[in-house]
Design an enzyme around this catalytic site. Structure first.
Site, PDB file in Angstrom:
ATOM      1  N   HIS A  38       1.055  -1.229  -0.042  1.00  0.00           N
ATOM      2  CA  HIS A  38       0.249  -0.062   0.155  1.00  0.00           C
ATOM      3  C   HIS A  38       1.491   1.496  -0.048  1.00  0.00           C
ATOM      4  O   HIS A  38       1.590   1.370   0.841  1.00  0.00           O
ATOM      5  CB  HIS A  38      -0.562   0.137   1.210  1.00  0.00           C
ATOM      6  CG  HIS A  38      -2.056   1.214   1.278  1.00  0.00           C
ATOM      7  ND1 HIS A  38      -2.281   2.396   1.521  1.00  0.00           N
ATOM      8  CD2 HIS A  38      -3.307   0.867   0.302  1.00  0.00           C
ATOM      9  CE1 HIS A  38      -3.255   2.811   0.669  1.00  0.00           C
ATOM     10  NE2 HIS A  38      -4.075   1.855   0.503  1.00  0.00           N
ATOM     11  N   ASP A  98      -8.276  -4.642  -0.572  1.00  0.00           N
ATOM     12  CA  ASP A  98      -8.517  -5.378  -1.472  1.00  0.00           C
ATOM     13  C   ASP A  98      -8.788  -6.982  -1.361  1.00  0.00           C
ATOM     14  O   ASP A  98      -8.828  -7.569  -2.288  1.00  0.00           O
ATOM     15  CB  ASP A  98      -7.978  -4.686  -2.788  1.00  0.00           C
ATOM     16  CG  ASP A  98      -8.424  -3.422  -2.976  1.00  0.00           C
ATOM     17  OD1 ASP A  98      -9.674  -3.515  -2.437  1.00  0.00           O
ATOM     18  OD2 ASP A  98      -7.702  -2.672  -3.545  1.00  0.00           O
TER      19      ASP A  98
HETATM   20  N1  ACO Z   1       4.380  -7.924  -5.321  1.00  0.00           N
HETATM   21  C1  ACO Z   1       5.707  -7.731  -5.134  1.00  0.00           C
HETATM   22  N2  ACO Z   1       6.441  -7.061  -4.828  1.00  0.00           N
HETATM   23  C2  ACO Z   1       5.804  -5.465  -4.590  1.00  0.00           C
HETATM   24  C3  ACO Z   1       3.949  -5.489  -4.191  1.00  0.00           C
HETATM   25  C4  ACO Z   1       3.690  -6.483  -4.653  1.00  0.00           C
HETATM   26  N3  ACO Z   1       1.949  -6.549  -4.870  1.00  0.00           N
HETATM   27  N4  ACO Z   1       4.403  -3.941  -3.898  1.00  0.00           N
HETATM   28  C5  ACO Z   1       5.279  -3.470  -3.821  1.00  0.00           C
HETATM   29  N5  ACO Z   1       6.364  -4.289  -4.559  1.00  0.00           N
HETATM   30  C6  ACO Z   1       7.964  -3.840  -4.517  1.00  0.00           C
HETATM   31  C7  ACO Z   1       8.375  -2.560  -5.547  1.00  0.00           C
HETATM   32  O1  ACO Z   1       8.464  -3.701  -6.604  1.00  0.00           O
HETATM   33  C8  ACO Z   1       9.485  -2.165  -4.650  1.00  0.00           C
HETATM   34  O2  ACO Z   1      11.092  -3.391  -4.714  1.00  0.00           O
HETATM   35  P1  ACO Z   1      12.071  -2.531  -4.196  1.00  0.00           P
HETATM   36  O3  ACO Z   1      12.198  -1.347  -3.790  1.00  0.00           O
HETATM   37  O4  ACO Z   1      13.058  -3.734  -4.905  1.00  0.00           O
HETATM   38  O5  ACO Z   1      12.115  -1.851  -6.166  1.00  0.00           O
HETATM   39  C9  ACO Z   1       9.184  -2.381  -3.263  1.00  0.00           C
HETATM   40  O6  ACO Z   1       8.041  -3.316  -3.408  1.00  0.00           O
HETATM   41  C10 ACO Z   1       7.833  -0.749  -2.864  1.00  0.00           C
HETATM   42  O7  ACO Z   1       6.970  -0.066  -4.032  1.00  0.00           O
HETATM   43  P2  ACO Z   1       6.549   0.570  -5.032  1.00  0.00           P
HETATM   44  O8  ACO Z   1       5.733   0.415  -6.096  1.00  0.00           O
HETATM   45  O9  ACO Z   1       7.323   1.519  -4.956  1.00  0.00           O
HETATM   46  O10 ACO Z   1       5.248   1.025  -3.884  1.00  0.00           O
HETATM   47  P3  ACO Z   1       3.921   2.220  -4.534  1.00  0.00           P
HETATM   48  O11 ACO Z   1       3.648   2.405  -2.712  1.00  0.00           O
HETATM   49  O12 ACO Z   1       4.571   2.612  -5.509  1.00  0.00           O
HETATM   50  O13 ACO Z   1       3.390   1.678  -4.489  1.00  0.00           O
HETATM   51  C11 ACO Z   1       1.321  -0.372  -4.303  1.00  0.00           C
HETATM   52  C12 ACO Z   1       2.165   0.727  -4.067  1.00  0.00           C
HETATM   53  C13 ACO Z   1       0.374   0.410  -6.178  1.00  0.00           C
HETATM   54  C14 ACO Z   1      -0.208  -0.528  -3.855  1.00  0.00           C
HETATM   55  C15 ACO Z   1       2.171  -1.886  -4.418  1.00  0.00           C
HETATM   56  O14 ACO Z   1       1.792  -2.325  -3.591  1.00  0.00           O
HETATM   57  C16 ACO Z   1       1.374  -2.858  -5.392  1.00  0.00           C
HETATM   58  O15 ACO Z   1       1.274  -2.444  -6.738  1.00  0.00           O
HETATM   59  N6  ACO Z   1       0.228  -3.758  -5.131  1.00  0.00           N
HETATM   60  C17 ACO Z   1      -0.188  -4.343  -5.390  1.00  0.00           C
HETATM   61  C18 ACO Z   1      -1.663  -4.259  -6.281  1.00  0.00           C
HETATM   62  C19 ACO Z   1      -2.161  -3.185  -4.992  1.00  0.00           C
HETATM   63  O16 ACO Z   1      -2.760  -4.183  -4.291  1.00  0.00           O
HETATM   64  N7  ACO Z   1      -2.973  -2.806  -5.131  1.00  0.00           N
HETATM   65  C20 ACO Z   1      -4.367  -1.768  -4.238  1.00  0.00           C
HETATM   66  C21 ACO Z   1      -4.048  -0.928  -3.451  1.00  0.00           C
HETATM   67  S1  ACO Z   1      -5.425  -0.383  -1.994  1.00  0.00           S
HETATM   68  C22 ACO Z   1      -6.586   0.707  -2.745  1.00  0.00           C
HETATM   69  O17 ACO Z   1      -6.479   1.117  -4.009  1.00  0.00           O
HETATM   70  C23 ACO Z   1      -7.794   0.107  -1.949  1.00  0.00           C
END
Ligand code: ACO
Length: 427
Positions: A306, A363
């Site tokens: 998140h 979610d």
């Molecule tokens: N699976 C695997 N790796 C992940 C995931 C995931 N679900 N989420 C983040 N990471 C990793 C990234 O690859 C990154 O790794 P790194 O540091 O080695 O490059 C690190 O964790 C940080 O991730 P970011 O994408 O920079 O985090 P950000 O805050 O931008 O994104 C987000 C948050 C979009 C929710 C992300 O965690 C994601 O894509 N999750 C899956 C989709 C999801 O469940 N979305 C619902 C959000 S809740 C809502 O909207 C109500």
């Protein structure tokens, strides 16, 4: 603490005021930065940028705190119903019995949607994604309710809000019934707000509507948990569209489109599709854990991580409990749930996920409950939109009442420098 921040740039010092919120959050107010220093800040994804001051929702991502208008999400989910929470978010205080009754009655009085709107619905193929249908129908509502809202009139504002809270659930139900090939249902004014939505969605043409308290309570709770989440992608969209003084319905329609994306509200659908794919592939959760960690593989574990919750998502805790109760009450033994539990356990113990503070988000569990309630996967994000509606309205109203300026970010241009036009014949 100093109430000023000082920026030193190219030998000059610039001072900026610091503002503090009621929960001691601190921000440097850089409104004068470009005017005085001729520089801007850059922050793609706005990870460090506050877009507004807001009195609606407080969340602390480190501590896993979420409050609407000062009330904890845990208490609201347990003690309030969705309509009370909607009123609270929009108007700032919990309604007393008389105000709540009037609010509900005013909504009921507006709960018809123009018959002509059905022609627009008919134009969509059955295969259309219901989020696209919902966004389009919400936009189309403008044509049938063309009067502009005078935001300086509380009365005008109240009626626009009530109209939307009344008609939006009808559109949600239409989107589902279109998908299922069911005739449209007009609901029943004697039912509660959420129960009526359930009836409009599920009533079979040849059967009497049968209510189910477990289902209605779970639905009510899910809607409350989704009702607001401060300046997320869709809410920021609603505010930025509304900041151009586009109307309420147009702003909400844009918010629906923003919510649709799989990185935002679309994640609940993506979670279920992911769980189904893992099941179809033999249920090997370890294989998918490895894929999620492999940087050369675009696969992400949907429902994990998140932008702001870096400890746990408090909504996920409530919903996880609700999911267990609903499945037990309805006697559902779902293999998808076993896969979800397996993934959850492995991720919570895995160094990659622990180090990056990736916990299950709201979610991850909501899809499981929606599935148990008989809601088709493609409708999950629509249910999210239904829950988020009061939050979007509250944020739009606040933005307009505070007279905020049009949202218009700056950029750093990285394209070609000025160059002469080349005639077509010699290119
Ligand atoms: N699976 C695997 N790796 C992940 C995931 C995931 N679900 N989420 C983040 N990471 C990793 C990234 O690859 C990154 O790794 P790194 O540091 O080695 O490059 C690190 O964790 C940080 O991730 P970011 O994408 O920079 O985090 P950000 O805050 O931008 O994104 C987000 C948050 C979009 C929710 C992300 O965690 C994601 O894509 N999750 C899956 C989709 C999801 O469940 N979305 C619902 C959000 S809740 C809502 O909207 C109500």
């Amino acid at each position: 603490m100093s109430d000023k921040a000082i920026l030193e740039f190219q030998g000059k010092k610039y001072e900026f005021p610091v503002i503090k919120g009621t929960e001691d959050e601190v921000a440097i107010d850089i409104k004068t930065l470009r005017g005085t220093a001729n520089i801007i800040t850059i922050d793609p994804g706005y990870k460090n940028t506050g877009s507004c001051e807001s009195a609606i929702t407080f969340l602390d991502g480190e501590k896993g705190v979420l409050r609407y208008r000062g009330y904890s999400i845990e208490e609201l989910a347990e003690k309030a119903d969705f309509l009370e929470v909607a009123y609270l978010l929009i108007f700032g205080e919990l309604p007393d019995k008389a105000k709540l009754k009037k609010f509900h009655n005013d909504i009921k009085a507006e709960s018809h949607v123009d018959e002509e709107m059905k022609k627009i619905l008919d134009g969509f193929p059955k295969s259309a994604h219901p989020m696209g249908v919902l966004s389009s129908l919400t936009s189309a509502l403008i044509a049938f309710n063309p009067s502009t809202v005078d935001v300086s009139s509380e009365n005008d504002m109240y009626h626009a809000i009530v109209r939307l809270l009344a008609k939006f659930p009808v559109l949600v139900a239409w989107a589902l019934r279109k998908k299922k090939g069911l005739p449209l249902d007009y609901g029943d004014d004697t039912l509660g707000y959420v129960e009526n939505i359930h009836k409009m969605m599920f009533k079979r043409p040849n059967q009497a509507y049968k209510t189910n308290k477990v289902v209605i309570d779970a639905l009510d709770q899910l809607l409350i948990l989704h009702a607001d989440h401060e300046q997320n992608c869709s809410t920021s969209t609603v505010r930025i569209v509304g900041s151009s003084h586009a109307g309420l319905f147009a702003s909400i329609s844009a918010g629906i489109s923003a919510l649709w994306g799989p990185l935002h509200g679309g994640a609940n659908q993506a979670v279920l599709e992911m769980l189904e794919a893992i099941e179809a592939d033999g249920g090997d959760t370890k294989k998918y854990m490895a894929k999620a960690k492999d940087k050369s593989d675009p696969f992400r574990l949907m429902g994990f991580g998140h932008r702001v919750y870096k400890n746990f998502d408090p909504r996920a805790k409530i919903i996880k409990k609700a999911a267990d109760e609903v499945l037990a009450d309805l006697g559902i033994d779902d293999p998808i749930l076993a896969i979800a539990k397996g993934l959850e356990k492995e991720a919570l113990e895995d160094e990659y996920f622990v180090k990056r503070k990736l916990y299950p988000n709201v979610d991850f569990y909501s899809g499981i409950i929606y599935r148990a309630l008989g809601i088709p996967t493609e409708m999950f994000t629509v249910m999210f939109a239904l829950g988020r509606l009061p939050g979007w309205i509250a944020q739009w109203r606040e933005m307009r009442l505070r007279g905020e300026p049009i949202g218009r970010p700056r950029q750093i241009y990285i394209g070609e420098k000025a160059r002469p036009f080349v005639e077509l014949d010699i290119r």
